[in-house]
Design a protein around this motif. Sequence first.
Motif, PDB file in Angstrom:
ATOM      1  N   UNK A 271      -3.771  -1.765   6.385  1.00  0.00           N
ATOM      2  CA  UNK A 271      -3.330  -3.357   6.377  1.00  0.00           C
ATOM      3  C   UNK A 271      -2.284  -3.500   7.509  1.00  0.00           C
ATOM      4  N   UNK A 272      -1.300  -2.704   7.662  1.00  0.00           N
ATOM      5  CA  UNK A 272      -0.266  -2.910   8.660  1.00  0.00           C
ATOM      6  C   UNK A 272      -1.089  -3.244   9.981  1.00  0.00           C
ATOM      7  N   UNK A 273      -2.028  -2.514  10.370  1.00  0.00           N
ATOM      8  CA  UNK A 273      -2.711  -2.712  11.720  1.00  0.00           C
ATOM      9  C   UNK A 273      -3.366  -4.041  11.613  1.00  0.00           C
ATOM     10  N   UNK A 274      -3.776  -4.514  10.500  1.00  0.00           N
ATOM     11  CA  UNK A 274      -4.448  -5.931  10.259  1.00  0.00           C
ATOM     12  C   UNK A 274      -3.470  -6.944  10.786  1.00  0.00           C
ATOM     13  N   UNK A 275      -2.189  -6.748  10.054  1.00  0.00           N
ATOM     14  CA  UNK A 275      -1.572  -7.655  10.290  1.00  0.00           C
ATOM     15  C   UNK A 275      -0.770  -7.749  11.528  1.00  0.00           C
ATOM     16  N   UNK A 276      -0.542  -6.714  12.104  1.00  0.00           N
ATOM     17  CA  UNK A 276      -0.024  -6.330  13.421  1.00  0.00           C
ATOM     18  C   UNK A 276      -0.785  -7.167  14.702  1.00  0.00           C
ATOM     19  N   UNK A 277      -2.050  -7.370  14.488  1.00  0.00           N
ATOM     20  CA  UNK A 277      -2.916  -7.911  15.355  1.00  0.00           C
ATOM     21  C   UNK A 277      -2.736  -9.274  15.618  1.00  0.00           C
ATOM     22  N   UNK A 278      -2.195  -9.881  14.662  1.00  0.00           N
ATOM     23  CA  UNK A 278      -1.887 -11.352  14.495  1.00  0.00           C
ATOM     24  C   UNK A 278      -0.531 -11.749  14.967  1.00  0.00           C
ATOM     25  N   UNK A 279       0.118 -10.746  15.374  1.00  0.00           N
ATOM     26  CA  UNK A 279       1.685 -11.134  15.731  1.00  0.00           C
ATOM     27  C   UNK A 279       2.064 -10.630  17.115  1.00  0.00           C
ATOM     28  N   UNK A 280       0.995 -10.203  17.914  1.00  0.00           N
ATOM     29  CA  UNK A 280       1.250  -9.526  19.214  1.00  0.00           C
ATOM     30  C   UNK A 280       1.437 -10.614  20.183  1.00  0.00           C
ATOM     31  N   UNK A 281       1.277 -12.105  19.957  1.00  0.00           N
ATOM     32  CA  UNK A 281       1.910 -13.091  21.097  1.00  0.00           C
ATOM     33  C   UNK A 281       3.259 -13.358  20.819  1.00  0.00           C
ATOM     34  N   UNK A 282       3.901 -13.078  19.630  1.00  0.00           N
ATOM     35  CA  UNK A 282       5.217 -13.232  19.584  1.00  0.00           C
ATOM     36  C   UNK A 282       6.380 -12.487  20.146  1.00  0.00           C
ATOM     37  N   UNK A 283       6.120 -11.010  20.274  1.00  0.00           N
ATOM     38  CA  UNK A 283       7.246 -10.288  20.657  1.00  0.00           C
ATOM     39  C   UNK A 283       6.342  -8.776  20.755  1.00  0.00           C
ATOM     40  N   UNK A 284       7.092  -7.495  20.812  1.00  0.00           N
ATOM     41  CA  UNK A 284       6.740  -6.405  20.745  1.00  0.00           C
ATOM     42  C   UNK A 284       6.352  -5.905  19.345  1.00  0.00           C
ATOM     43  N   UNK A 285       5.259  -5.254  19.023  1.00  0.00           N
ATOM     44  CA  UNK A 285       4.926  -4.899  17.544  1.00  0.00           C
ATOM     45  C   UNK A 285       5.099  -3.514  17.434  1.00  0.00           C
ATOM     46  N   UNK A 286       5.434  -3.091  16.656  1.00  0.00           N
ATOM     47  CA  UNK A 286       5.471  -1.582  16.171  1.00  0.00           C
ATOM     48  C   UNK A 286       5.031  -1.414  14.640  1.00  0.00           C
ATOM     49  N   UNK A 287       4.739  -0.405  14.332  1.00  0.00           N
ATOM     50  CA  UNK A 287       4.115   0.206  13.005  1.00  0.00           C
ATOM     51  C   UNK A 287       4.957   1.378  12.507  1.00  0.00           C
ATOM     52  N   UNK A 288       5.599   1.158  11.409  1.00  0.00           N
ATOM     53  CA  UNK A 288       6.358   2.324  10.989  1.00  0.00           C
ATOM     54  C   UNK A 288       6.324   2.292   9.401  1.00  0.00           C
ATOM     55  N   UNK A 289       6.777   3.699   8.943  1.00  0.00           N
ATOM     56  CA  UNK A 289       6.720   3.633   7.476  1.00  0.00           C
ATOM     57  C   UNK A 289       7.963   4.356   6.995  1.00  0.00           C
ATOM     58  N   UNK A 290       8.301   4.404   5.787  1.00  0.00           N
ATOM     59  CA  UNK A 290       9.541   4.839   5.085  1.00  0.00           C
ATOM     60  C   UNK A 290       9.241   4.965   3.455  1.00  0.00           C
ATOM     61  N   UNK A 291      10.061   5.666   3.062  1.00  0.00           N
ATOM     62  CA  UNK A 291      11.421   6.310   3.629  1.00  0.00           C
ATOM     63  C   UNK A 291      11.124   7.559   4.231  1.00  0.00           C
ATOM     64  N   UNK A 292      12.087   7.751   5.408  1.00  0.00           N
ATOM     65  CA  UNK A 292      12.039   9.033   5.960  1.00  0.00           C
ATOM     66  C   UNK A 292      13.590   9.582   6.070  1.00  0.00           C
ATOM     67  N   UNK A 293      13.360  10.882   6.329  1.00  0.00           N
ATOM     68  CA  UNK A 293      14.900  11.600   6.309  1.00  0.00           C
ATOM     69  C   UNK A 293      15.862  10.975   7.381  1.00  0.00           C
ATOM     70  N   UNK A 294      17.119  11.305   7.008  1.00  0.00           N
ATOM     71  CA  UNK A 294      18.288  10.845   8.006  1.00  0.00           C
ATOM     72  C   UNK A 294      18.268  11.828   9.034  1.00  0.00           C
ATOM     73  N   UNK A 295      19.546  11.686   9.713  1.00  0.00           N
ATOM     74  CA  UNK A 295      19.708  12.558  10.856  1.00  0.00           C
ATOM     75  C   UNK A 295      19.150  14.199  10.799  1.00  0.00           C
TER      76      UNK A 295
END
Length: 298
Positions: A271-295
Amino acid sequence: MAEVTVQAPAKINLHLGVGPVRPDGFHPLATAYQAISLTSRVTARDGGDWALTCTGHDGVDVSGVPLDDTNLALRAARLLASRAGVERPVALHLDKGIPVAGGLAGGSADAAATLLACATLWELDIAAADLAALAGELGSDVPFGLVGGSAAGHGRGELVTPIHDAGRYDWVVLTFDFGVSTPAAYAEFDRLHAGTAVPVPEIPAALVEALANGSARELADVLANDLHPATLQLRPELAEPLSAGLDASALAALVSGSGPTCLFLAEDRDHADKVATQLTTYGRVRIAHGPVTGATVL
């Protein structure tokens, strides 16, 4: 050890509650942090003198990153050395994968990573609580960079307590080639609330419950950022991509911290990939997930 490399994550605010400005100029916060999988790395090496270099990856522009003592990472190394009585200058190298000046606490992640890298390089016997206290002296978001996961932040954000989180959340992260000054965003918040009683902020119980249930849909209903209206006043052009993300079926859309980065919560990676394809004209699109560990030492 000749060198130590530590990786630290970007942060987002699932909830950012802002209270009335304090006499010291800070605002009391009640925030729910989440660490996401955009990361930067700091390598600390023994050096003849204090030094700092910086590169970026994943398209991160580091041309505006200072390489002198105003850089938070170098300040972190010097602070730890001073408090621990260490006289071993380090050469730091930052490899930034967290966009700069985007409301994702990239500089704070660098500082958190530096504290852990230098403590490891110097073989210091320092308690986690003491390292977190030093982190809090450097900046409001630095302690969370050490903790990661999902966590509550109080005070000005530096008092961090983990929140139980049973889920994985997929985010579309939209960044821009401009920044928003955090002090300017808070000043605009104060202007918008002039003459009104700003309540003491609290983290909603519904958000804690959503995280405990690991439900992206429940979380979408309770995401909130008190700086969102202020940032949109400073950068009204953000309204269009935020609407576009919702039109593209994102579960929720909001500004990250003081912005300008925009966040879009998805049901899963596809679903994130699908949403991302509609936003590429506005700026730089990255896909991430959370939560992840700290330092983390690599």
